[in-house]
Enzyme design. Structure first.
Site, mmCIF file in Angstrom:
data_model
loop_
_atom_site.group_PDB
_atom_site.id
_atom_site.type_symbol
_atom_site.label_atom_id
_atom_site.label_comp_id
_atom_site.label_asym_id
_atom_site.label_seq_id
_atom_site.Cartn_x
_atom_site.Cartn_y
_atom_site.Cartn_z
ATOM 1 N N GLU A 265 0.863 -1.183 0.000
ATOM 2 C CA GLU A 265 0.000 0.000 0.000
ATOM 3 C C GLU A 265 0.893 1.224 0.000
ATOM 4 O OE1 GLU A 265 -2.270 -3.268 1.644
ATOM 5 O OE2 GLU A 265 -0.568 -2.300 2.581
ATOM 6 N N ASN B 259 1.510 10.225 -1.977
ATOM 7 C CA ASN B 259 2.935 9.952 -2.150
ATOM 8 C C ASN B 259 3.237 9.601 -3.609
ATOM 9 O OD1 ASN B 259 5.620 9.274 -1.963
ATOM 10 N ND2 ASN B 259 5.376 7.982 -0.159
ATOM 11 N N TYR C 171 7.227 2.607 -7.735
ATOM 12 C CA TYR C 171 6.598 1.294 -7.843
ATOM 13 C C TYR C 171 6.133 1.004 -9.268
ATOM 14 C CZ TYR C 171 6.647 1.700 -2.761
ATOM 15 O OH TYR C 171 7.039 1.870 -1.455
#
Length: 141
Positions: free
Chosen positions: A97, A102, A109
């Site tokens: 998560e 952010n 990611y």
């Protein structure tokens, strides 16, 4: 990561997050057999990550680099290290998560091969309210 590392880990954790994990949470994770890894520079802990793993799945619970050292590739190196660990364990899917706000971590990611697969409303504490989380997954097959 060992119990002896927790003092330095907590220093980084408290600098990086307003609503940090407690030392007890880290200790419980280690006692439960979760995988904890530290990142060091010049023999000083500058970051860490914690992951649970079971039955073909792994969950990256916490990954953090000292705020003054973010943006220098240490987070990517730590993520690469964890992906190597889960590949060795023949994990099929790695989950995590990330705060909706952010965007730097989200881009890391996505660049690394994760896909956004879900949304958790009001997941993270944030002063007088809560913040949503995006759920990411990466297939390792």
């Amino acid at each position: 990561m060992t119990r002896q590392d927790l003092g330095a880990v907590m220093e980084v954790e408290m600098l990086a997050y307003k609503h940090s994990w407690t030392k007890g949470i880290f200790r419980d994770c280690l006692q439960a057999g979760y995988i904890g890894v530290i990142a060091e520079r010049d023999s000083t802990i500058i970051g860490y990550a914690m992951m649970s793993s079971a039955v073909g799945e792994a969950h990256l619970l916490n990954i953090c680099i000292h705020p003054h050292l973010q943006g220098r590739g240490y987070g990517r190196q730590l993520l690469e290290h964890f992906v190597g660990i889960v590949r060795e364990r023949r994990v099929e899917t790695l989950f995590l998560e990330v705060r909706a706000s952010n965007t730097v971590a989200q881009q890391l990611y996505l660049d690394y091969g994760f896909n956004e697969i879900g949304f958790r409303p009001n997941y993270y504490p944030d002063d007088d309210k809560r913040e949503d989380a995006l759920v990411y997954a990466m297939s390792l097959l």
